[in-house]
Motif scaffolding. Structure first.
Motif, PDB file in Angstrom:
ATOM      1  N   LEU A 103       0.849  -1.196   0.000  1.00 32.91           N
ATOM      2  CA  LEU A 103       0.000   0.000   0.000  1.00 32.91           C
ATOM      3  C   LEU A 103       0.881   1.242   0.000  1.00 32.91           C
ATOM      4  O   LEU A 103       1.805   1.343   0.804  1.00 32.91           O
ATOM      5  N   LEU A 104       0.614   2.160  -0.920  1.00 30.85           N
ATOM      6  CA  LEU A 104       1.377   3.399  -0.982  1.00 30.85           C
ATOM      7  C   LEU A 104       0.676   4.441  -0.115  1.00 30.85           C
ATOM      8  O   LEU A 104      -0.438   4.863  -0.410  1.00 30.85           O
ATOM      9  N   ARG A 105       1.311   4.830   0.967  1.00 32.86           N
ATOM     10  CA  ARG A 105       0.650   5.664   1.969  1.00 32.86           C
ATOM     11  C   ARG A 105       1.037   7.133   1.947  1.00 32.86           C
ATOM     12  O   ARG A 105       0.391   7.949   2.603  1.00 32.86           O
ATOM     13  N   GLY A 106       2.118   7.476   1.255  1.00 37.11           N
ATOM     14  CA  GLY A 106       2.461   8.887   1.269  1.00 37.11           C
ATOM     15  C   GLY A 106       3.717   9.169   0.486  1.00 37.11           C
ATOM     16  O   GLY A 106       4.496   8.260   0.172  1.00 37.11           O
ATOM     17  N   ALA A 129      -1.532  18.829  -9.007  1.00 36.76           N
ATOM     18  CA  ALA A 129      -1.867  18.041  -7.814  1.00 36.76           C
ATOM     19  C   ALA A 129      -2.700  18.875  -6.845  1.00 36.76           C
ATOM     20  O   ALA A 129      -3.697  18.403  -6.307  1.00 36.76           O
ATOM     21  N   ALA A 130      -2.315  20.129  -6.665  1.00 36.97           N
ATOM     22  CA  ALA A 130      -3.035  21.006  -5.737  1.00 36.97           C
ATOM     23  C   ALA A 130      -4.451  21.260  -6.241  1.00 36.97           C
ATOM     24  O   ALA A 130      -5.408  21.301  -5.464  1.00 36.97           O
ATOM     25  N   ARG A 131      -4.595  21.422  -7.533  1.00 36.28           N
ATOM     26  CA  ARG A 131      -5.917  21.637  -8.118  1.00 36.28           C
ATOM     27  C   ARG A 131      -6.814  20.425  -7.864  1.00 36.28           C
ATOM     28  O   ARG A 131      -7.960  20.535  -7.476  1.00 36.28           O
ATOM     29  N   ARG A 132      -6.254  19.226  -8.080  1.00 36.72           N
ATOM     30  CA  ARG A 132      -7.053  18.023  -7.836  1.00 36.72           C
ATOM     31  C   ARG A 132      -7.418  17.902  -6.370  1.00 36.72           C
ATOM     32  O   ARG A 132      -8.527  17.508  -6.023  1.00 36.72           O
ATOM     33  N   ARG A 133      -6.494  18.258  -5.498  1.00 37.51           N
ATOM     34  CA  ARG A 133      -6.757  18.116  -4.064  1.00 37.51           C
ATOM     35  C   ARG A 133      -7.811  19.095  -3.595  1.00 37.51           C
ATOM     36  O   ARG A 133      -8.510  18.840  -2.618  1.00 37.51           O
ATOM     37  N   ARG A 181       3.292  20.050   1.713  1.00 37.35           N
ATOM     38  CA  ARG A 181       3.599  18.828   2.451  1.00 37.35           C
ATOM     39  C   ARG A 181       2.424  17.864   2.432  1.00 37.35           C
ATOM     40  O   ARG A 181       2.593  16.649   2.352  1.00 37.35           O
ATOM     41  N   ASP A 182       1.214  18.395   2.509  1.00 39.13           N
ATOM     42  CA  ASP A 182       0.019  17.555   2.622  1.00 39.13           C
ATOM     43  C   ASP A 182      -0.545  17.082   1.288  1.00 39.13           C
ATOM     44  O   ASP A 182      -1.526  16.353   1.265  1.00 39.13           O
ATOM     45  N   LEU A 183       0.048  17.480   0.181  1.00 44.07           N
ATOM     46  CA  LEU A 183      -0.506  17.126  -1.132  1.00 44.07           C
ATOM     47  C   LEU A 183      -0.714  15.625  -1.289  1.00 44.07           C
ATOM     48  O   LEU A 183      -1.737  15.182  -1.791  1.00 44.07           O
ATOM     49  N   ALA A 184       0.285  14.845  -0.885  1.00 42.67           N
ATOM     50  CA  ALA A 184       0.201  13.389  -1.064  1.00 42.67           C
ATOM     51  C   ALA A 184       0.556  12.672   0.229  1.00 42.67           C
ATOM     52  O   ALA A 184       1.138  11.598   0.223  1.00 42.67           O
ATOM     53  N   ARG A 185       0.184  13.281   1.360  1.00 42.50           N
ATOM     54  CA  ARG A 185       0.477  12.706   2.676  1.00 42.50           C
ATOM     55  C   ARG A 185      -0.737  11.925   3.150  1.00 42.50           C
ATOM     56  O   ARG A 185      -1.721  12.515   3.604  1.00 42.50           O
ATOM     57  N   GLY A 186      -0.670  10.594   3.045  1.00 40.74           N
ATOM     58  CA  GLY A 186      -1.817   9.740   3.340  1.00 40.74           C
ATOM     59  C   GLY A 186      -2.278   9.050   2.066  1.00 40.74           C
ATOM     60  O   GLY A 186      -2.179   9.627   0.982  1.00 40.74           O
ATOM     61  N   PRO A 187      -2.749   7.810   2.168  1.00 45.59           N
ATOM     62  CA  PRO A 187      -3.051   7.004   0.985  1.00 45.59           C
ATOM     63  C   PRO A 187      -4.144   7.581   0.084  1.00 45.59           C
ATOM     64  O   PRO A 187      -4.042   7.483  -1.142  1.00 45.59           O
ATOM     65  N   ALA A 188      -5.176   8.163   0.669  1.00 46.80           N
ATOM     66  CA  ALA A 188      -6.261   8.706  -0.154  1.00 46.80           C
ATOM     67  C   ALA A 188      -5.842  10.042  -0.766  1.00 46.80           C
ATOM     68  O   ALA A 188      -6.184  10.348  -1.908  1.00 46.80           O
ATOM     69  N   ARG A 189      -5.092  10.814  -0.032  1.00 48.41           N
ATOM     70  CA  ARG A 189      -4.629  12.093  -0.570  1.00 48.41           C
ATOM     71  C   ARG A 189      -3.633  11.864  -1.701  1.00 48.41           C
ATOM     72  O   ARG A 189      -3.623  12.588  -2.702  1.00 48.41           O
ATOM     73  N   LEU A 190      -2.788  10.832  -1.549  1.00 47.10           N
ATOM     74  CA  LEU A 190      -1.836  10.497  -2.608  1.00 47.10           C
ATOM     75  C   LEU A 190      -2.582  10.164  -3.899  1.00 47.10           C
ATOM     76  O   LEU A 190      -2.220  10.640  -4.980  1.00 47.10           O
ATOM     77  N   CYS A 191      -3.636   9.381  -3.780  1.00 50.26           N
ATOM     78  CA  CYS A 191      -4.427   9.036  -4.967  1.00 50.26           C
ATOM     79  C   CYS A 191      -5.101  10.259  -5.562  1.00 50.26           C
ATOM     80  O   CYS A 191      -5.171  10.415  -6.776  1.00 50.26           O
ATOM     81  N   GLN A 192      -5.583  11.129  -4.707  1.00 50.64           N
ATOM     82  CA  GLN A 192      -6.258  12.328  -5.202  1.00 50.64           C
ATOM     83  C   GLN A 192      -5.273  13.229  -5.939  1.00 50.64           C
ATOM     84  O   GLN A 192      -5.565  13.734  -7.020  1.00 50.64           O
TER      85      GLN A 192
END
Length: 243
Positions: free
Chosen positions: A97-100, A110-114, A146-157
């Motif tokens: 599992l890719l978590r971050g 990435a920021a736009r998607r988030r 820092r939070d753009l891809a921190r956490g598995p769901a945020r990484l996917c987003q």
DNA sequence: CAGCTGATTTCCT
DNA sequence: GGAAATCAGCTGG
């Protein structure tokens, strides 16, 4: 270079540790976003009570039983996607599992998607209204970056990963979703020295919570915060009370 | 800052 | 029917 399939044809514990520092990238018509992985977890298929494959094959987890080097993307909590990379040969079901990670390319996209509310909003057709969120990347070093891809769901987003990518071959350089090896040190003719790696129990699971199968880059700010599994009182049913 | 809650749907028992 | 490999927003100290 793109990681070869033999890299993934090994136990998830080995693959997990060596995935740290590697780069996951997703290319779409919107552009490219790349994330350097800082946090992963190993899941040992049918032998692991915390794995989605523990109770055998199902519609959702079928890809995990397939050949290594493919993405297993699942949907959870009614709104989030998470992505795994399949390990071991076909017929077995282990995965990582890719978590971050840290966004190293395409931070504006990435920021736009988030910031698109929900993260479930379907692919917007190009030209379907102006993008009011702007396309500039967050300030370097900011909490937002820092939070753009921190956490598995945020990484996917951040990467725009949905169920549509379930089964994608990440070893194929022509695939929209692929994994590059960690940076190569041309002087030493080898990978850059591995940063310090920490390991500990996996996040948010109730079964086999004691197995230290989570790996992360020590001190990296893009590693998600540890949270033990917390059972929640089931919500009261929404029914008018009698009397 | 820790702690709790709502959101929302898929999957399996 | 209920939990889920989660996250964001709000509350209170």
């Amino acid at each position: 270079m793109t990681l070869p399939r033999v890299f993934f044809a090994r136990p998830a514990l080995q693959v997990a540790e060596q995935l740290l520092g590697c780069v996951l990238e997703h290319e779409t018509v919107e552009g490219l976003v790349a994330v350097r992985l800082s946090e992963v977890e190993a899941y040992d298929g049918e032998a692991d009570p915390a794995s989605h494959a523990y109770r055998g094959r199902s519609g959702r987890n079928a890809v995990m039983f397939g050949p290594p080097g493919h993405a297993y993307v699942y949907f959870t909590y009614g709104m989030h996607f998470c992505v795994n990379l399949v390990c071991l040969p076909e017929g077995t079901a282990s995965a990582v599992l890719l978590r971050g990670g840290r966004v190293i390319s395409g931070a504006g996209l990435a920021a736009r998607r988030r910031s698109r509310s929900g993260g479930l909003v379907g692919e917007r057709a190009p030209g379907n209204g102006p993008d009011l969120t702007g396309d500039s990347a967050p300030r370097a070093g900011s909490a937002k970056e820092r939070d753009l891809a921190r956490g598995p769901a945020r990484l996917c987003q951040a990467l725009g990963i949905t169920r549509g990518l379930d089964g994608a071959d990440v070893c194929d350089p022509a695939s929209p979703l692929r994994v590059r090896s960690a940076e190569w040190d041309s002087r030493a003719e080898g990978p850059l020295p591995a940063p310090t790696i920490s390991r500990g129990p996996r996040v948010g699971i109730s079964a086999a919570a004691d197995r230290p199968w989570r790996f992360w880059l020590t001190g990296d700010p893009t590693v998600s915060v540890y949270r033990p599994h917390a059972p929640r009182r089931s919500r009261q049913k929404l029914v008018s009370a009698p009397e």
